[in-house]
Enzyme design. Structure first.
Site, mmCIF file in Angstrom:
data_model
loop_
_atom_site.group_PDB
_atom_site.id
_atom_site.type_symbol
_atom_site.label_atom_id
_atom_site.label_comp_id
_atom_site.label_asym_id
_atom_site.label_seq_id
_atom_site.Cartn_x
_atom_site.Cartn_y
_atom_site.Cartn_z
ATOM 1 N N TRP A 1 34.295 -7.332 -16.569
ATOM 2 C CA TRP A 1 33.849 -8.483 -17.367
ATOM 3 C C TRP A 1 34.537 -8.475 -18.721
ATOM 4 C CZ3 TRP A 1 32.386 -11.864 -14.224
ATOM 5 C CH2 TRP A 1 31.559 -11.576 -13.140
ATOM 6 N N ASP A 55 28.694 -9.883 -25.081
ATOM 7 C CA ASP A 55 28.284 -10.375 -23.766
ATOM 8 C C ASP A 55 27.102 -9.506 -23.341
ATOM 9 O OD1 ASP A 55 27.904 -10.911 -21.078
ATOM 10 O OD2 ASP A 55 29.975 -10.494 -20.469
ATOM 11 N N LYS A 90 20.965 -12.687 -14.718
ATOM 12 C CA LYS A 90 20.885 -11.242 -14.557
ATOM 13 C C LYS A 90 19.535 -10.699 -15.019
ATOM 14 C CE LYS A 90 25.187 -10.941 -13.132
ATOM 15 N NZ LYS A 90 26.286 -11.020 -14.079
HETATM 16 C C1 LIG Z 1 27.651 -11.525 -14.210
HETATM 17 C C2 LIG Z 1 28.317 -11.249 -15.485
HETATM 18 C C3 LIG Z 1 29.186 -12.175 -16.088
HETATM 19 C C4 LIG Z 1 29.543 -13.490 -15.432
HETATM 20 O O1 LIG Z 1 28.479 -14.349 -15.489
HETATM 21 P P1 LIG Z 1 28.559 -15.841 -14.912
HETATM 22 O O2 LIG Z 1 27.327 -16.447 -15.491
HETATM 23 O O3 LIG Z 1 28.550 -15.738 -13.424
HETATM 24 O O4 LIG Z 1 29.819 -16.468 -15.407
HETATM 25 C C5 LIG Z 1 29.739 -11.857 -17.304
HETATM 26 N N1 LIG Z 1 29.457 -10.699 -17.917
HETATM 27 C C6 LIG Z 1 28.618 -9.775 -17.382
HETATM 28 C C7 LIG Z 1 28.331 -8.514 -18.122
HETATM 29 C C8 LIG Z 1 28.031 -10.023 -16.148
HETATM 30 O O5 LIG Z 1 27.204 -9.114 -15.609
#
Ligand SMILES: *Cc1c(COP(=O)(O)O)cnc(C)c1O
Length: 356
Positions: free
Chosen positions: A99, A166, A190
């Site tokens: 990511w 993030d 998540k």
């Molecule tokens: C799942 C995830 C993403 C991507 O998320 P989307 O909403 O599917 O674009 C980005 N960063 C992390 C840490 C993730 O676990």
């Protein structure tokens, strides 16, 4: 048979959030219309939006000077939207997994990127330490929880430059000091809601500092001005997120949630460390409370498929590791009940008894 949901994302949500969403989809609060068929400009939906924002502010203790936005596009769109709005020349990154690499790739469209430290040398099984954050950058970007590898930054770091995080997979898993961050973003699916909604917590004073023109939809200021309703927001997802946040609050807030998360994760990590058939992949001090990654011990490598089958038969869902690392991954987000963590532990114990 009872299913134990270890999916990494979209993830398990509180039962009450699902029940309330189901009711609202049929009839929202007795108004005779579905949540999914009312105008996002209606007073009913405005109230849902306002309460969801208020819950974010309350649960995370967000100080003045920040806005909370709910947009589409996922965390993946933020990989480009953040540099579009915040990057003039150069951005620094902590490279802790796929990511983070994706975020770096998008920033390169806007200027120079610097990888301050990386754990790529050991397939991202640890969080780099002792690095120095450069001061000649527009911001420093981190991924607080590395969903695929099961590593996590457990504390809010001090950064001499704007810190952008993030937090897709560990937002609201513990109390954080929002004032240490210039921006926090993530996909809701998540830990805080269903897919379809992306959360952004942004400090107002970092905006309007880049020279390039920004298309309207990609400009955070558009969405601040319009209260996340410049265009039609993901109304259903926001509703379920509100119900999920209400459940966090009813459990006693993020401190209590953090305690529960620590207890659940410990239960499984202790079994991984005790059981001779399994080994954890992340270094102990960086082990994630959200995604627990482990593999079969070398000696029992050929039993991997058999364990997956055994676990599936016992009701475990989603324990297969990400395709890029293999093995197993147990995602134990906020709404994951300790009974399910215990069920996995029992399953590992039983498998050892029968096979080792
Ligand atoms: C799942 C995830 C993403 C991507 O998320 P989307 O909403 O599917 O674009 C980005 N960063 C992390 C840490 C993730 O676990």
């Amino acid at each position: 048979m009872k299913k134990h949901n270890f999916n990494a994302g979209p993830c398990i949500l509180p039962e009450v959030a699902l029940q309330n969403t189901a009711k609202a989809v049929v009839d929202l609060d007795g108004i005779g219309l579905s949540l999914l068929t009312i105008s996002h400009r209606s007073k009913e939906f405005q109230a849902i939006m306002d309460e969801t924002v208020a819950l974010w502010k309350e649960l995370l203790n967000i100080p003045e000077g920040y806005h909370v936005l709910f947009l589409g596009g996922g965390a993946s769109l933020q990989f480009c939207m953040a540099p579009f709005n915040l990057m003039n020349k150069k951005v620094a990154f902590l490279e802790t997994g796929v990511w983070a690499k994706k975020a770096i790739k998008e920033a390169k469209f806007f200027g120079e990127t610097a990888v301050v430290a990386s754990s790529a040398d050991k397939n991202f099984t640890y969080i780099p330490k002792g690095y120095k954050i450069p001061t000649d950058v527009d911001y420093f970007h981190i991924t607080t929880n590395n969903t695929i590898y099961g590593t996590e930054i457990h504390e809010d770091i001090d950064s001499p430059v704007n810190l952008v995080a993030d937090m897709s997979s560990d937002i609201m898993s513990r109390p954080i000091d929002v004032s240490k961050y210039a921006m926090i973003y993530g996909g809701a699916q998540k830990n805080v809601g269903p897919s379809g909604v992306t959360f952004i917590i942004v400090r107002d004073d970092i905006l309007g500092k880049v020279d390039r023109p920004i298309p309207t939809m990609l400009d955070y200021r558009t969405h601040i001005d319009k209260g996340s309703m410049f265009n039609t927001p993901p109304c259903g997802s926001i509703y379920t997120m509100r119900e999920t946040l209400k459940w966090f609050k009813s459990m006693g807030g993020l401190e209590k949630i953090h305690e529960m998360n620590k207890k659940k994760a410990k239960l499984i990590y202790d079994e991984i460390d005790r059981n001779k058939m399994f080994v954890g992949t992340a270094v102990k001090e960086d082990r994630s409370l959200m995604n627990i990654c482990f593999v079969m011990d070398e000696k029992y490598k050929e039993k991997e498929a058999a364990f997956l089958e055994f676990a599936t038969k016992a009701g475990m869902v989603g324990v297969k590791g990400h395709r890029s690392v293999g093995g197993f991954r147990a995602s134990v987000y906020n709404a994951h009940p300790i009974e399910s963590a215990q069920a996995l532990v029992d399953c590992m114990k039983e498998f050892e008894k029968q096979n080792a």
